[in-house]
Design an enzyme around this catalytic site. Structure first.
Site, short mmCIF file in Angstrom:
data_model
loop_
_atom_site.label_atom_id
_atom_site.label_comp_id
_atom_site.label_asym_id
_atom_site.label_seq_id
_atom_site.Cartn_x
_atom_site.Cartn_y
_atom_site.Cartn_z
N VAL A 122 3.71 -4.68 3.62
CA VAL A 122 4.11 -5.44 2.43
C VAL A 122 5.06 -4.60 1.56
CG1 VAL A 122 2.04 -6.87 2.39
CG2 VAL A 122 2.04 -4.68 1.17
N LYS A 175 6.11 7.15 -5.73
CA LYS A 175 6.74 6.30 -6.72
C LYS A 175 6.09 4.93 -6.78
CE LYS A 175 11.03 8.37 -5.12
NZ LYS A 175 11.98 8.21 -4.04
N GLY A 176 5.29 4.63 -5.77
CA GLY A 176 4.77 3.28 -5.61
C GLY A 176 3.97 2.75 -6.79
N LYS A 226 -5.93 -2.41 2.19
CA LYS A 226 -5.88 -3.00 3.53
C LYS A 226 -7.19 -2.73 4.25
CE LYS A 226 -0.91 -2.59 4.37
NZ LYS A 226 0.08 -2.03 5.31
N GLU A 252 -3.13 3.82 -7.96
CA GLU A 252 -2.39 3.74 -6.70
C GLU A 252 -1.84 2.34 -6.47
OE1 GLU A 252 -0.96 4.94 -4.31
OE2 GLU A 252 -1.91 6.68 -3.40
N ASP A 265 -4.09 2.21 2.58
CA ASP A 265 -4.02 1.71 3.96
C ASP A 265 -5.03 2.50 4.78
OD1 ASP A 265 -3.36 0.77 6.42
OD2 ASP A 265 -1.31 1.50 6.45
N ASP A 282 7.74 0.05 -1.14
CA ASP A 282 9.07 0.03 -0.55
C ASP A 282 9.04 -0.04 0.97
OD1 ASP A 282 8.08 2.78 -0.26
OD2 ASP A 282 10.08 3.20 0.51
P1 IMP Z 1 -2.51 5.79 3.54
O1 IMP Z 1 -2.59 7.30 3.47
O2 IMP Z 1 -2.41 5.29 4.97
O3 IMP Z 1 -3.58 5.08 2.77
O4 IMP Z 1 -1.07 5.40 2.97
C1 IMP Z 1 -0.87 5.29 1.63
C2 IMP Z 1 0.60 5.20 1.31
O5 IMP Z 1 1.38 4.64 2.38
C3 IMP Z 1 0.78 4.25 0.15
O6 IMP Z 1 0.63 4.91 -1.08
C4 IMP Z 1 2.16 3.71 0.39
O7 IMP Z 1 3.11 4.59 -0.16
C5 IMP Z 1 2.29 3.70 1.89
N1 IMP Z 1 1.98 2.36 2.44
C6 IMP Z 1 0.88 1.99 3.13
N2 IMP Z 1 0.94 0.69 3.47
C7 IMP Z 1 2.11 0.22 2.97
C8 IMP Z 1 2.74 -1.08 3.00
O8 IMP Z 1 2.26 -2.10 3.54
N3 IMP Z 1 3.95 -1.17 2.38
C9 IMP Z 1 4.54 -0.10 1.77
N4 IMP Z 1 3.98 1.13 1.71
C10 IMP Z 1 2.78 1.29 2.32
MG MG Z 2 1.82 5.54 -2.55
#
Ligand code: IMP
Ligand code: MG
Length: 184
Positions: free
Chosen positions: A157, A47-48, A135, A103, A107, A163
């Site tokens: 964040v 949903k982000g 990040k 997106e 992260d 969220d």
């Molecule tokens: P990744 O697979 O670690 O890149 O995570 C991606 C998903 O984790 C994002 O689409 C967000 O939904 C969630 N996410 C990662 N960092 C944050 C943050 O700082 N705040 C909120 N959601 C996050």
């Molecule tokens: Mg997301």
């Protein structure tokens, strides 16, 4: 919801509403130039990405249909694992289509890396990525992200779609969540 409504839950405003709007306009100009003469399908990740999609698509001076996916990445707490399950799939067949994934944040990049591979496997003509936030850890993953709104430090964040436990998505800006909210 604004900073006052959030009280002491937000320790710092990291990216203001004005900064987001300004940067999305810049990215829209780049996307218009890069996809000139070609159709492009925007694929938002629920949903982000709801807020960035809504604002980005309105900043574009061209047609750009939207589709949505929802994925869940198994992980503990605030870190994802890269093991991904599709909760809601696309309506469109993306074979032969130029796809631009929209997106909220990258992260570890594991979710995104899986998603790019998945859309390529369906025969998309091209798959590029636009993210509002990135990040530092994202550098470790081999996903090329063509459009980045803001590189931010490694803090948790919220706001503008992001969220914590389904809350704060409706903040207009991106802020750092205060320790007292997410401390165990
Ligand atoms: P990744 O697979 O670690 O890149 O995570 C991606 C998903 O984790 C994002 O689409 C967000 O939904 C969630 N996410 C990662 N960092 C944050 C943050 O700082 N705040 C909120 N959601 C996050
Ligand atoms: Mg997301």
């Amino acid at each position: 919801m604004d900073a006052r409504d959030a009280g002491t839950d937000i320790s710092e405003v990291l990216v203001s509403e004005e900064a987001i709007a300004g940067r999305l306009a810049e990215l829209a100009r780049q996307v218009e130039a890069d996809y000139e003469g070609r159709d492009v399908l925007l694929v938002g990740v629920l949903k982000g990405a709801v807020m960035i999609m809504a604002d980005f698509v309105r900043a574009l001076h061209r047609h750009a249909p939207m589709d949505w996916m929802a994925v869940s990445s198994y992980g503990s707490g605030t870190k994802s694992s890269g093991v991904v399950r599709i909760l809601k799939d696309l309506e469109a067949d993306v074979s032969g289509v130029h796809v631009l994934i929209v997106e909220d944040i990258i992260d570890s990049g594991l979710t995104l890396s899986w998603l790019v591979g998945n859309l390529r496997a369906r025969g998309a003509a091209s798959v590029e990525v636009l993210t509002l936030l990135r990040k530092p850890d994202a550098a470790k993953v081999d996903v090329e992200v063509r459009y980045v709104g803001f590189d931010i430090p490694d803090a948790f964040v919220v706001g503008y779609g992001l969220d914590y436990d389904q809350r704060y998505r409706n903040l207009g800006f991106v802020g750092t969540l205060a320790e007292h909210v997410h401390a165990p």
